[in-house]
Design a protein around this motif. Sequence first.
Motif, PDB file in Angstrom:
ATOM      1  N   PHE A   1       0.856  -1.277  -0.127  1.00  0.00           N
ATOM      2  CA  PHE A   1       0.013   0.152  -0.065  1.00  0.00           C
ATOM      3  C   PHE A   1       0.995   1.288  -0.025  1.00  0.00           C
ATOM      4  N   ALA A   2       1.858   1.259   0.865  1.00  0.00           N
ATOM      5  CA  ALA A   2       2.774   2.618   1.168  1.00  0.00           C
ATOM      6  C   ALA A   2       3.394   2.710  -0.083  1.00  0.00           C
ATOM      7  N   ASP A   3       3.954   1.856  -1.018  1.00  0.00           N
ATOM      8  CA  ASP A   3       4.568   1.824  -2.038  1.00  0.00           C
ATOM      9  C   ASP A   3       3.918   2.514  -3.038  1.00  0.00           C
ATOM     10  N   ARG A   4       2.770   2.623  -3.194  1.00  0.00           N
ATOM     11  CA  ARG A   4       1.884   3.212  -4.156  1.00  0.00           C
ATOM     12  C   ARG A   4       1.092   4.388  -3.876  1.00  0.00           C
ATOM     13  N   HIS A   5       1.094   4.804  -2.762  1.00  0.00           N
ATOM     14  CA  HIS A   5       0.375   5.906  -2.446  1.00  0.00           C
ATOM     15  C   HIS A   5       0.967   6.824  -1.246  1.00  0.00           C
ATOM     16  N   GLU A   6       0.822   8.322  -1.345  1.00  0.00           N
ATOM     17  CA  GLU A   6       1.057   8.784  -0.465  1.00  0.00           C
ATOM     18  C   GLU A   6       0.489   8.555   1.030  1.00  0.00           C
ATOM     19  N   THR A   7       1.449   8.555   1.813  1.00  0.00           N
ATOM     20  CA  THR A   7       1.178   7.863   3.198  1.00  0.00           C
ATOM     21  C   THR A   7       1.485   8.800   4.675  1.00  0.00           C
ATOM     22  N   LEU A   8       0.428   8.586   5.286  1.00  0.00           N
ATOM     23  CA  LEU A   8       0.664   8.911   6.511  1.00  0.00           C
ATOM     24  C   LEU A   8       0.853   7.629   7.437  1.00  0.00           C
ATOM     25  N   TYR A   9       2.041   7.301   7.788  1.00  0.00           N
ATOM     26  CA  TYR A   9       2.182   5.956   8.621  1.00  0.00           C
ATOM     27  C   TYR A   9       2.526   6.245   9.998  1.00  0.00           C
ATOM     28  N   LEU A  10       1.525   5.698  10.866  1.00  0.00           N
ATOM     29  CA  LEU A  10       1.883   5.932  12.444  1.00  0.00           C
ATOM     30  C   LEU A  10       1.765   4.524  12.890  1.00  0.00           C
ATOM     31  N   SER A  11       3.029   4.459  13.617  1.00  0.00           N
ATOM     32  CA  SER A  11       3.605   3.430  14.313  1.00  0.00           C
ATOM     33  C   SER A  11       3.372   3.524  15.784  1.00  0.00           C
ATOM     34  N   ALA A  12       2.633   2.547  16.287  1.00  0.00           N
ATOM     35  CA  ALA A  12       2.227   2.530  17.913  1.00  0.00           C
ATOM     36  C   ALA A  12       3.179   1.699  18.542  1.00  0.00           C
ATOM     37  N   GLU A  13       4.121   0.824  17.972  1.00  0.00           N
ATOM     38  CA  GLU A  13       4.852   0.011  18.699  1.00  0.00           C
ATOM     39  C   GLU A  13       6.427   0.125  18.481  1.00  0.00           C
ATOM     40  N   ARG A  14       6.633   0.004  17.189  1.00  0.00           N
ATOM     41  CA  ARG A  14       8.159  -0.247  16.789  1.00  0.00           C
ATOM     42  C   ARG A  14       8.524   1.379  16.579  1.00  0.00           C
ATOM     43  N   SER A  15       9.971   1.516  16.626  1.00  0.00           N
ATOM     44  CA  SER A  15      10.446   2.770  16.240  1.00  0.00           C
ATOM     45  C   SER A  15      10.330   3.193  14.795  1.00  0.00           C
ATOM     46  N   PRO A  16      10.119   4.482  14.477  1.00  0.00           N
ATOM     47  CA  PRO A  16      10.139   4.923  13.105  1.00  0.00           C
ATOM     48  C   PRO A  16      11.234   4.361  12.150  1.00  0.00           C
ATOM     49  N   THR A  17      12.435   4.462  12.823  1.00  0.00           N
ATOM     50  CA  THR A  17      13.493   3.834  12.238  1.00  0.00           C
ATOM     51  C   THR A  17      13.448   2.651  11.661  1.00  0.00           C
ATOM     52  N   ALA A  18      13.031   1.694  12.570  1.00  0.00           N
ATOM     53  CA  ALA A  18      13.038   0.218  12.249  1.00  0.00           C
ATOM     54  C   ALA A  18      11.676  -0.051  11.020  1.00  0.00           C
ATOM     55  N   VAL A  19      10.799   0.784  11.434  1.00  0.00           N
ATOM     56  CA  VAL A  19       9.627   0.611  10.307  1.00  0.00           C
ATOM     57  C   VAL A  19      10.172   1.063   8.856  1.00  0.00           C
TER      58      VAL A  19
END
Length: 207
Positions: free
Chosen positions: A43-61
Amino acid sequence: MSDRFSTGVPVLDRELDGGVPPGTVAALLAEPASQAGLFLAEFADRHETLYLSAERSPTAVSRELRCSGSPDDLAVTALDRDAPVVDALGYVDQLPDDTLVVVDPVDSLERTDPGQYRAFLSELRATVAQTGGIAVVYGLKHDDAPPQRHRTEYMADLVFDLRTVADGDGVENRLRVPKFRGGRALTDALRVSLTDRITVDTSRDIA
């Protein structure tokens, strides 16, 4: 339909009559020990994305998404663990048009005050409807399910249910779409292979 959001899986897009309609809140349900994150990456590869990570660090995601082919400039934001719903609402309220929102995972939000979480889901739906975007909330399936998982499944317009079975002969994944509000739910499961990418076995029908 060109205005729909592609899942990144052509067979699944075809079954959904072209993809996910704008204004949709979708729930992706899967076991923690699965490669379900590949669906989020597609999904994220194809669309402008707001990615909210509730557990893992942004760097890992971000590292995982880049390895899956997502853009290098994809921004991943960590939610406040003490107030995840309030924090998520702040980002959703500023959502640009035609944007995908990912909440990964939604479990911590499902453990907050019921009224607060209900308000979040309502605001999320209203926002993607207004902006022409979609939202995908990722719920982990396990024995200690969050108390408001039923609310997530009820409020979602579209439910992707990934079932992963590991035995002595290997790993089997089946993707079901039991709910598609305003669309056609799938009566048959899709047998999917999840390695470093997603492939669908179309050689036979699966009940």
